[in-house]
Design a protein around this motif. Structure first.
Motif, PDB file in Angstrom:
ATOM      1  N   LYS A  85      16.672  27.191  -8.598  1.00  0.00           N
ATOM      2  CA  LYS A  85      16.886  26.658  -7.257  1.00  0.00           C
ATOM      3  C   LYS A  85      17.648  25.343  -7.339  1.00  0.00           C
ATOM      4  CE  LYS A  85      14.608  30.036  -5.355  1.00  0.00           C
ATOM      5  NZ  LYS A  85      15.280  31.051  -4.499  1.00  0.00           N
ATOM      6  N   THR A  86      18.704  25.232  -6.562  1.00  0.00           N
ATOM      7  CA  THR A  86      19.635  24.127  -6.738  1.00  0.00           C
ATOM      8  C   THR A  86      19.840  23.318  -5.460  1.00  0.00           C
ATOM      9  OG1 THR A  86      21.519  25.583  -6.224  1.00  0.00           O
ATOM     10  CG2 THR A  86      20.896  25.347  -8.537  1.00  0.00           C
ATOM     11  N   LYS A  87      20.237  22.069  -5.649  1.00  0.00           N
ATOM     12  CA  LYS A  87      20.791  21.275  -4.567  1.00  0.00           C
ATOM     13  C   LYS A  87      22.246  20.970  -4.912  1.00  0.00           C
ATOM     14  CE  LYS A  87      19.540  16.589  -6.078  1.00  0.00           C
ATOM     15  NZ  LYS A  87      18.895  15.325  -5.672  1.00  0.00           N
ATOM     16  N   ASN A 109      23.683  23.943  -2.227  1.00  0.00           N
ATOM     17  CA  ASN A 109      22.485  23.363  -1.645  1.00  0.00           C
ATOM     18  C   ASN A 109      21.653  24.487  -1.035  1.00  0.00           C
ATOM     19  OD1 ASN A 109      20.847  21.106  -1.025  1.00  0.00           O
ATOM     20  ND2 ASN A 109      21.503  21.233   1.097  1.00  0.00           N
ATOM     21  N   GLY A 111      18.248  24.607  -0.387  1.00  0.00           N
ATOM     22  CA  GLY A 111      17.229  24.217   0.581  1.00  0.00           C
ATOM     23  C   GLY A 111      16.048  25.184   0.587  1.00  0.00           C
ATOM     24  N   GLN A 113      12.833  24.962   0.425  1.00  0.00           N
ATOM     25  CA  GLN A 113      11.950  24.822  -0.736  1.00  0.00           C
ATOM     26  C   GLN A 113      10.644  25.591  -0.569  1.00  0.00           C
ATOM     27  OE1 GLN A 113      13.475  22.269   0.763  1.00  0.00           O
ATOM     28  NE2 GLN A 113      14.790  21.323  -0.787  1.00  0.00           N
ATOM     29  N   THR A 146      15.338  23.846 -11.833  1.00  0.00           N
ATOM     30  CA  THR A 146      15.892  23.269 -10.616  1.00  0.00           C
ATOM     31  C   THR A 146      16.474  21.885 -10.893  1.00  0.00           C
ATOM     32  OG1 THR A 146      15.405  22.703  -8.299  1.00  0.00           O
ATOM     33  CG2 THR A 146      13.705  22.196  -9.930  1.00  0.00           C
ATOM     34  N   ASN A 147      17.424  21.494 -10.053  1.00  0.00           N
ATOM     35  CA  ASN A 147      17.878  20.100 -10.036  1.00  0.00           C
ATOM     36  C   ASN A 147      17.412  19.414  -8.754  1.00  0.00           C
ATOM     37  OD1 ASN A 147      19.736  21.523  -8.335  1.00  0.00           O
ATOM     38  ND2 ASN A 147      21.208  19.842  -8.558  1.00  0.00           N
ATOM     39  N   ASP A 148      16.498  20.064  -8.017  1.00  0.00           N
ATOM     40  CA  ASP A 148      15.979  19.544  -6.759  1.00  0.00           C
ATOM     41  C   ASP A 148      14.586  18.959  -6.995  1.00  0.00           C
ATOM     42  OD1 ASP A 148      15.038  19.050  -4.231  1.00  0.00           O
ATOM     43  OD2 ASP A 148      15.676  20.966  -3.384  1.00  0.00           O
ATOM     44  N   MET A 150      12.410  17.849  -5.110  1.00  0.00           N
ATOM     45  CA  MET A 150      11.396  18.154  -4.100  1.00  0.00           C
ATOM     46  C   MET A 150      10.402  19.203  -4.596  1.00  0.00           C
ATOM     47  SD  MET A 150      13.325  18.056  -0.401  1.00  0.00           S
ATOM     48  CE  MET A 150      11.748  18.309   0.430  1.00  0.00           C
ATOM     49  N   TYR A 151      10.823  20.050  -5.528  1.00  0.00           N
ATOM     50  CA  TYR A 151       9.916  21.067  -6.056  1.00  0.00           C
ATOM     51  C   TYR A 151       8.788  20.466  -6.879  1.00  0.00           C
ATOM     52  CZ  TYR A 151      12.800  24.923  -4.443  1.00  0.00           C
ATOM     53  OH  TYR A 151      13.457  25.824  -3.640  1.00  0.00           O
ATOM     54  N   CYS A 211      17.945  17.813 -14.506  1.00  0.00           N
ATOM     55  CA  CYS A 211      17.378  19.150 -14.305  1.00  0.00           C
ATOM     56  C   CYS A 211      15.922  19.166 -14.746  1.00  0.00           C
ATOM     57  CB  CYS A 211      18.171  20.189 -15.102  1.00  0.00           C
ATOM     58  SG  CYS A 211      19.914  20.353 -14.557  1.00  0.00           S
TER      59      CYS A 211
END
Length: 218
Positions: A85-87, A109, A111, A113, A146-148, A150-151, A211
């Motif tokens: 999952k990426t932003k 992106n 989103g 999440q 992921t690079n997000d 928020m996870y 990441c």
């Protein structure tokens, strides 16, 4: 060493040493499968391994089941499910040994999440169901990259998707939406996993992008 130990070590080594920024989940799948084949540790490495839904008791989803990566040693099989999952990331690329002139979108992106977390726990449950059906499977791995950031965060206590959280630590068996009238609940049914699972995050920088990944053993 058991097949689980070998596969876990190999997957972690790939995630710890890969120096190329991967664009999407298919990119991750193909690079990981190639890495696993080149180790020589397995009699077979397959991708998109199809399992008929008619064989699976308790499978509540309508979409077909294709395991992202499957490794085999002798008569034992081990499925590996992947989520990536990426932003949004833009950067210059090297192509054919040369840097392209302009920055381009290399990671979208995505989103949503809440649904990304749901999909991860769904992978955990899918592996449990397949393992329960086939005696040649003792374990599986659910991998999330992921690079997000928020996870990695614990959601608000009253958040609709709080029971799908993926923050560091132990997580309960119930994977239920709090709002039973929500769109998410109507389109993504509640379920339970067989035990509490612990999530541990590792992080590293690849081509200037931070990441994060976790590997959960089923």
């Amino acid at each position: 060493m058991t097949l689980l130990n070998v596969a876990h070590t190999d997957v972690k080594q790939f995630l710890d040493t890969n120096k190329e920024l991967l664009f999407n989940e298919r990119d991750l799948q193909m690079h990981l499968a190639t890495f696993l084949r080149l180790t020589g540790h397995y009699d077979d490495v397959d991708v998109e391994y199809y399992v008929p839904l008619s064989e699976l008791k308790g499978y509540i989803w309508n979409n077909e089941l294709r395991m992202d990566v499957l490794v085999r040693k002798g008569k034992e099989f081990l499925p590996i499910e992947l989520k990536y999952k990426t932003k949004f990331v833009r950067k210059k690329l090297l192509r054919f040994g040369e840097s392209v002139a302009e920055e381009v979108e290399v990671m979208k992106n995505q989103g949503a999440q809440d649904l990304g977390k749901y999909d991860f726990w769904k992978d955990v449950r899918r592996i449990e169901i397949v393992r329960n059906r086939f005696g040649s499977i003792k374990n599986g791995l659910a991998v999330f990259v992921t690079n997000d950031p928020m996870y990695l965060q614990l959601g608000r206590e009253k958040s609709n998707h709080i029971k799908f959280s993926m923050d560091e630590g132990s997580h309960g068996k119930e994977k239920h939406w709090l709002d039973k009238d929500s769109y998410c609940c109507r389109t993504h049914p509640d379920f339970e996993v067989e035990k509490e699972y612990t999530i541990h995050w590792d992080s590293r920088e690849i081509e200037g992008v931070q990441c994060h990944y976790t590997i959960v053993v089923i």
